[in-house]
Each structure stands twice: as C-alpha cells, then as structure tokens.
Scaffold this active site. Structure first.
Site, short mmCIF file in Angstrom:
data_model
loop_
_atom_site.label_atom_id
_atom_site.label_comp_id
_atom_site.label_asym_id
_atom_site.label_seq_id
_atom_site.Cartn_x
_atom_site.Cartn_y
_atom_site.Cartn_z
N ASP A 38 0.83 -1.21 0.00
CA ASP A 38 0.00 0.00 0.00
C ASP A 38 0.86 1.26 0.00
O ASP A 38 1.67 1.47 0.91
CB ASP A 38 -0.89 -0.06 1.25
CG ASP A 38 -2.02 0.94 1.21
OD1 ASP A 38 -1.99 1.85 0.36
OD2 ASP A 38 -2.93 0.79 2.02
N GLY B 124 -4.76 3.21 -8.19
CA GLY B 124 -4.94 3.39 -9.63
C GLY B 124 -4.21 4.58 -10.22
O GLY B 124 -4.44 4.93 -11.38
N ASP C 237 -10.46 3.97 -1.90
CA ASP C 237 -11.13 2.98 -1.04
C ASP C 237 -12.64 2.90 -1.22
O ASP C 237 -13.33 3.91 -1.36
CB ASP C 237 -10.88 3.32 0.44
CG ASP C 237 -9.45 3.06 0.84
OD1 ASP C 237 -8.60 2.92 -0.05
OD2 ASP C 237 -9.20 2.99 2.05
#
Ligand code: GAL
Length: 393
Positions: free
Chosen positions: A145, A197, A218
């Site tokens: 992440d 993205g 999210d």
C-alpha cells in the site's frame, strides 16, 4: 533415453507457458481481508476465526482461500532490521501453519514507504529482508500500500521538474523492488498493488510482477460509493487477464449498510469485472442472505471464467446500465443493472450482445432457464438490483 527426452519436452511445453504468466493468480484471487470490518483492531484470534468460518460456511469450498491480514499487524524491527509482528499477532509462523492446516492461504500487508497508512512499520529499505521473512513465515499474498510513499514520490517529482514522469518512474521502481524481492524468495506470493490506480497502474502493473492492482480509491459500505467505483471501471478490462487483474477494492457484502439488492449488485458487478473477490465482512456472523450472495456458484463461475475477460459497458440508458463479458464456450454474461430509485421493467435484445438469431437464456440469480429469446424482452429489476443473464447459442 529418447522417451525421457520426449517426457522432458512434454513437461517443458506445459510448464513454460505457465511460467510466462504469473501462475499465482491464473484466476482472480478469492478470499477474505480483515480491513473492511476489523480495521485497526484485527487480532490473531479474529484471523483464526475467519479461517474457521471460511471452512464451516462452505466459503473455502466455493473458492475463497486467501485469509489476508491488512494493516496493523506490524511490530518493531530488531537490531538486524528483521520485522516482527506486534502483540496482537504473537506468532505469525504459527498462524500461517494454522491457516494452511485448513487448506487456506495467508496474506499480509506492507508499504513501499517508511510507514503504512495506519502508521505502522513499512518496508522501505528492507524489501528483500521483509520478503524473506514473509516467505519464512509461510505468507502467500502481499498487499503493498503506497501511503507514506506518496509524499516521497511528490518530493522526487518536485526535485526533477524537467521530467514529467520522474515521480511515476520512482514509484514504479519502488513497486518493482518488492516484486523482485518476492520473486527471489522462490515462494509463490500473490503481489497485490495498492496505490489507488494512479499513473495508469494497469499499464505497468504486470512489469513489476503484480498479480493485481487497485484501480480506485477505497470502497466503503455505501451504495453510492460502491456504484461510483464499480461503474467507473469501463475500459479497463483489456489491461487485465489470467495472472494480472484489475482490483476495484474489496467486497462490502454483509457489512450491513446496503440492502440485499445492493449487495447483489455489488457481487454481480465485481464478478462481471473479473475482479478479485475478497470478502470484507465478519464471517462469524453471516446471514443466510449474505451467504447466498457470496457463495452463488454461478456468479462465482462468471468471475472465475477461464477466458479472464472482464466486462465492458454495452450501453448506458438513463436509469439502467447494461454490461457484458464473453465467457468460455461462446457464452456471454449480460448484467442489467437498475440504478433507479424504484423497480423498472428493462428491455434487452440478445442481438445487442452478438446473438443476431436469438439466444438461450439463463437467469443466474433466480436460477431459472428462460428458454429461447429472439428479439426484445423485458426483465423486472428491483430498485438498485440486477438481472444477471447467461446467453448461449
Ligand atoms: C488504505 C487501503 C485500505 C486499507 C488501509 C489500511 O490505503 O486502501 O484498503 O489497506 O489503507 O490502513
């Protein structure tokens, strides 16, 4: 000798094409992730509970095999820089053994930056070491992440004003570093990129060894948010396929803030998109309706179809939205979504999905064969619901 050579050649022709793709995710990965329900509170006991429930509910046998621990498992690094889990996860290797003993796989989470989103230890500067630790523990999946790497990327871009791609390339290199480190362990580990993205990740994800990449910010347990994310995916299907998948984020089915029709729409849309199916609810407390949505075999079969071709929008038409994806055997899945605030009778003509002389139609959610239809027919679709059809010749 000749026979042996023949055998070897045979093995190589089978194995080489498999090696060429990322076989860790030949189909969209399915499983569960702790974040949507437990967030920062997740513990070893919760993960074991999820593993137990995957088995007892039948979810494992329906295909949900990854048990993924999200953020907040990390403790401190020792004097040698080796990462340890915190007090919520007393023994990661023992947890992996437990999960594996159930016929499941264990996933974990980190960041290319110094810290994760919840401000726990990230992997920056420790990529090879962390990948090795994960492999030693028996980890099968890594979600990586961006979070604290975001500001580093911006800083790097600002330092290289003449190169518009500097920040992007800096980030790609960071994701590749972990991709290479995972590969070097020799353990098949699904590599899941989470950087929301940015910079068209679908164009370079495979080059860093990714099995899947988040395409959006999210999700939350909210119809508007789910629909915004899901219906924004048109055009991305061509970048995904066996071994590497678009990931519009995890499922919210069963978390309680959408209606059953909305959860059915969510599950349908994600399956039409060939998305990874990572349940995000408390598996120990599932209603029968939640189970029927998450475990509908025919819907899962659409998601997991071997062609691996995600859906594209056939046409939007005001309140409703029609998507289609090709399936093996010349079949086509068509989803007719009702985004209006009331029930609608929605027309559809099989010719619009390439069946010029009509098609034999199965209504997936109702488990009914509708027979042959040639020309326009109507489906009655409830508010925020969906008619999911499989068309064949
Ligand atoms: C977000 C990510 C979520 C979850 C969370 C953990 O950036 O998109 O899925 O992993 O971080 O802190």
């Amino acid at each position: 000798m000749r026979f042996q050579r023949f055998l070897l050649a045979g093995m190589l022709t089978t194995v080489l094409p498999l090696c060429a793709q990322n076989v860790t995710a030949a189909k969209p990965p399915m499983g569960w992730n702790s974040w949507n329900h437990f967030a920062g509170k997740v513990t070893d006991a919760d993960v074991r509970g999820a593993a137990d429930s995957l088995v007892s509910t039948g979810m494992r046998d329906a295909g949900y095999i990854y048990v993924n621990i999200d953020d907040t498992w990390q403790g401190k690094r020792d004097a040698n820089g080796v990462i340890h889990s915190n007090e919520k996860f007393p023994n990661m290797k023992a947890l992996a053994d437990y999960v594996h003993s159930k016929g499941l796989k264990l996933g974990i989470y980190s960041s290319p930056g110094p810290q994760t989103c919840a401000r726990y230890e990230g992997s920056e500067g420790h990529e090879a070491q962390d990948a090795k630790t994960y492999a030693e523990w028996g980890i099968d999946f890594l979600k990586y992440d961006m979070c604290s790497f975001g500001p580093e990327k911006e800083k790097y871009q600002a330092e290289h004003p003449n190169d518009p791609d500097a920040g992007k390339n800096f980030m790609i290199a960071a994701y590749k570093k972990m991709g290479d480190a995972l590969k070097a362990t020799g353990r098949p580990i699904v590599y899941s990129l989470c950087q929301y993205g940015v910079d068209d990740v679908w164009k370079w994800g495979p080059s860093v060894g990714a099995s899947m990449w988040r395409t959006t910010d999210d999700i939350t347990d909210d119809y508007g948010r789910m629909a915004l994310i899901g219906f924004s995916q048109d055009g991305l299907a061509r970048f995904a396929g066996p071994g590497h998948w678009n990931d519009p984020d995890m499922l919210e089915v069963g978390n309680g803030k959408m209606t059953s029709e909305e959860y059915r729409m969510h599950m349908t849309l994600w399956s039409m998109l060939a998305s990874p199916l990572l349940a995000g609810n408390d598996l120990t407390k599932m209603s029968d309706v939640d189970k029927s949505i998450l475990m509908n075999k025919d819907v899962i079969a659409i998601d997991q179809d071997a062609l691996g071709k995600g859906a594209t929008r056939l046409y939007p038409s005001g309140d409703f939205d029609v998507w289609s994806r090709p399936l093996t055997g010349g079949r086509v899945a068509v989803a007719i979504f009702n985004r209006a605030w009331g029930e609608r009778h929605i027309p559809f003509n099989p010719a619009d999905a390439g069946f010029k002389t009509g098609a034999t139609i199965r209504d997936v959610w109702h488990g009914q064969d509708l027979g042959r239809k040639n020309g326009k027919f109507f489906s009655t679709v409830p508010k925020h619901g969906v008619a999911l059809l499989i068309l064949s010749k």
